[in-house]
Design a protein around this motif. Sequence first.
Motif, PDB file in Angstrom:
ATOM      1  N   GLY A 256       3.015  -7.180  -0.796  1.00 58.52           N
ATOM      2  CA  GLY A 256       4.453  -7.006  -0.664  1.00 58.52           C
ATOM      3  C   GLY A 256       4.918  -5.609  -1.024  1.00 58.52           C
ATOM      4  O   GLY A 256       6.104  -5.384  -1.308  1.00 58.52           O
ATOM      5  N   GLU A 257       4.001  -4.629  -1.013  1.00 53.50           N
ATOM      6  CA  GLU A 257       4.318  -3.261  -1.418  1.00 53.50           C
ATOM      7  C   GLU A 257       4.499  -2.309  -0.238  1.00 53.50           C
ATOM      8  O   GLU A 257       4.988  -1.192  -0.413  1.00 53.50           O
ATOM      9  CB  GLU A 257       3.196  -2.699  -2.315  1.00 53.50           C
ATOM     10  N   LEU A 258       4.118  -2.723   0.972  1.00 51.06           N
ATOM     11  CA  LEU A 258       4.074  -1.786   2.093  1.00 51.06           C
ATOM     12  C   LEU A 258       5.447  -1.197   2.414  1.00 51.06           C
ATOM     13  O   LEU A 258       5.579   0.008   2.613  1.00 51.06           O
ATOM     14  CB  LEU A 258       3.493  -2.469   3.330  1.00 51.06           C
ATOM     15  N   ASP A 259       6.471  -2.034   2.460  1.00 48.90           N
ATOM     16  CA  ASP A 259       7.789  -1.543   2.866  1.00 48.90           C
ATOM     17  C   ASP A 259       8.348  -0.509   1.888  1.00 48.90           C
ATOM     18  O   ASP A 259       9.146   0.345   2.279  1.00 48.90           O
ATOM     19  CB  ASP A 259       8.777  -2.705   2.996  1.00 48.90           C
ATOM     20  N   ASN A 260       7.955  -0.607   0.633  1.00 54.01           N
ATOM     21  CA  ASN A 260       8.469   0.325  -0.363  1.00 54.01           C
ATOM     22  C   ASN A 260       7.379   1.329  -0.778  1.00 54.01           C
ATOM     23  O   ASN A 260       7.276   1.718  -1.931  1.00 54.01           O
ATOM     24  CB  ASN A 260       8.980  -0.420  -1.601  1.00 54.01           C
ATOM     25  N   THR A 261       6.562   1.737   0.194  1.00 54.93           N
ATOM     26  CA  THR A 261       5.524   2.733  -0.051  1.00 54.93           C
ATOM     27  C   THR A 261       5.678   3.891   0.933  1.00 54.93           C
ATOM     28  O   THR A 261       5.731   3.672   2.140  1.00 54.93           O
ATOM     29  CB  THR A 261       4.118   2.130   0.101  1.00 54.93           C
ATOM     30  N   ILE A 262       5.768   5.093   0.386  1.00 57.26           N
ATOM     31  CA  ILE A 262       5.791   6.306   1.214  1.00 57.26           C
ATOM     32  C   ILE A 262       4.345   6.642   1.567  1.00 57.26           C
ATOM     33  O   ILE A 262       3.510   6.834   0.684  1.00 57.26           O
ATOM     34  CB  ILE A 262       6.418   7.491   0.457  1.00 57.26           C
ATOM     35  N   ILE A 263       4.045   6.684   2.859  1.00 55.17           N
ATOM     36  CA  ILE A 263       2.700   7.009   3.324  1.00 55.17           C
ATOM     37  C   ILE A 263       2.775   8.313   4.125  1.00 55.17           C
ATOM     38  O   ILE A 263       3.580   8.436   5.051  1.00 55.17           O
ATOM     39  CB  ILE A 263       2.104   5.888   4.190  1.00 55.17           C
TER      40      ILE A 263
END
Length: 799
Positions: A256-263
């Motif tokens: 559940g971390e992808l949306d709030n991760t800067i890549i």
Amino acid sequence: MKPILTLLFSLLLACSGFANDKLPNVVTLYVDDLGYRDIGCYDGPVKTPVLDKLAAGGVRFTDFHSGAPTCSPSRATFLTGRNHHRTGVYSVLDERFHRMHLLKSETTIAEVLKENGYATAHFGKWHLGMPVQNRDNPTPADHGFDYWFGVVNGPGRSHKNPTNFLRNGKRVGEMKGYSCQIVVDEALTWIDQKRDGDEPFFLNLWFNEPHDPIAAPDEIVSQYGGLKEREAIYSGTIDNTDRAIGRLVAKLEKLGELDNTIIIYASDNGSYLQERNGELRGKKGALFEGGHRVPGIFYWKDGIPGGRVEEEPAGVVDLLPTLCGLIGIEKPQDVHLDGSNLAPLLTSSSSFKRHQPLFWLAGTNMVMRVGDYTLFASSTAKSPIDFKTANRLVEQVKEVLGDDLEKELGGMDLRSRMFNGKFANPEANRLRDQHRRLYYFQESWIPELKKSGLGRIQLYDLSKDLGQQNDIAKEQPALAARLKEQAAAIYRSVMADAPEWSDPKKPSASKKLSGNTVQRPIAETSSSKTKEFLARIDKNPLPNDYDVSRHQNYVDRVMAGLKPEQRDRVGQLWKEKRRLTPKMKNVGQSFVRILSYIAKGEKASIEEQTGIHRLSTTKRSTYDAFSYLNRIPDVAYEDESVEDFLGRIFGRLANQEGRVLLKAPTGMDRLGYEGLKTFLNYEGTESVGNCAACHTLPNFTDGKSYVTRHGTEAKPTPSLRNLGKRKLDLHKVMSQKIEAAKQKQQGKADDISDAYLKMKLEERDVSELVAFLRLLEDQPDSRFRQSIIEAKVLGTSED
């Protein structure tokens, strides 16, 4: 402290308008030697569905740039937001030859995020200096990473089953699999087992792919061509890396971390394969667009509106200020950042304006980007590289490879191949190593670079000439002059910031990879011995014929009787005396004591007389005088291999030759010098029959015992010093050894040691080696001293 940090973060989030109550995670993905036209979303031939999806959901830059056209400098800029020269990293670094590294005093992305509550971890290639080769360099831990798993430079023989990984400073040993997948494996393990689930995290993944030597699974390579086709394997490494990144993205999504991760995804420089840089001119190592224009992808579902293609020029130099802007934290204070904050551009929150033009430095050249224009400017510093010798070595490799040339090149041009990967042919590989050493950056060049300016220029309009074929500097002289003035100001700023590294000397021993001590750049200053030496001179009585009332007459008379080198020595010592003792009493008398000491012939040691470093050996031969004059390394570092040690010597010789500063004492001629280089040639491990394998410096013997003929006892290798043989005898002995080697290599002499199988000497080498051996005869101190004083520059450029 926790409640205060929580309050601060809450306020920051409120001010920034973030919907999420947690600071975003940050994941940076940096690949090695990937070109602008390699991956799918940049119209490349490689299938990269994971990266394509990130680009479609984020912002894909069409005009994005690495920090430099080569590895180490680009990474220094990536982490600091500053031109790599400012950070201490002038060029691709190698701990065998360089003291330079990313200065511990620099502020990195990891340190900024760590100070703001982030857990930080680095995975993969580092190449910014490590405490190896007895260097006291900082590790990733010293640059803000709580946890690190990486390699000093390369993973080992290839990307398959890497052998060089370290985990928090401890060697891991061989690992099964492919480097990119192993890097992601480690990152996933850290996410599951090492991190605090409540903290935001920063994962810095620096992959080795597609840097040579390359390897990828057969089932992937076969999709792009034959299993042994170089370009197919190259594509396979990129595909494999995309799959590895896909595993990481899937993990973030599951948590559940992808949306709030800067890549963020980019490459450290352009590809070494020209065609993989598309229509751009140049490739890895070049300051043309092909050397540093690379893919650039920014993804953050919760904070960056996706589905956009951005044409604004940008680069990894912008990462540190951009991350600060996106997250809503302060940039480092009192630090000049060359990069700008891209957050307004990425979030469409306001207009973006770059505070300083993008620019790049490499070798003695600079390029600056302003709008659609790129200005090239060469430094006024003379290039120290011996290009004539380099070209000769390239031609020799052609001759050695013969009909196997195309097979060895694997689709690359020969000059690129000389810098990327090894040849299967041992002789071609030896020549390649010599060629590469000519281009190794020498820290002794730095003072010249720092005092130089910008000279000849070229100007290109990328809006009309993306391939940079049409120099318009003469067509638009006013624009060219204005841009050159702007570039010169930036160049001066960078060089004023850039540290000076002293000439390499034996570093302090440090076997631990987890050390926290950084080896600071050391200015060119006198040693404590010089200070003591000057203090002793100051205690000498004044000359009997010196009259203080007629001081200047005395000085003029004595100076007139000195040789030019003595006058130079007086000036050198007096300069040091004033620097070390700025408030000295009786200034005139101190000068007279130094003058008198030099005039009498300096009865001090030869090292004090010449200002040359002391060798560990007490020998006094023509060769030792040559070593003094040219500062040739004479002792290997602790645990340094013979091959690496000889590499340092060759590097120093190439440096001196390139600068036309190679000095030969009386008694050493061109033939003896060529014999030295023949002696130093090295073909693998010890006991292979080459001179330097057994007869290592400084006494020209390793002291070990060898069986030269089967059935006989092992005997110590004799010293080559002062061989008690006539010239004719030496010729005869060496010719006999060469003949024995030929017999052994033809399978006609089973009784001769296997060491002779790899002997590379030929009959034509004998005269040179005999001349060199004659340079090892001891001589009295007086003759030794005179040979140094009468030294002349040795011409080595002619064939």
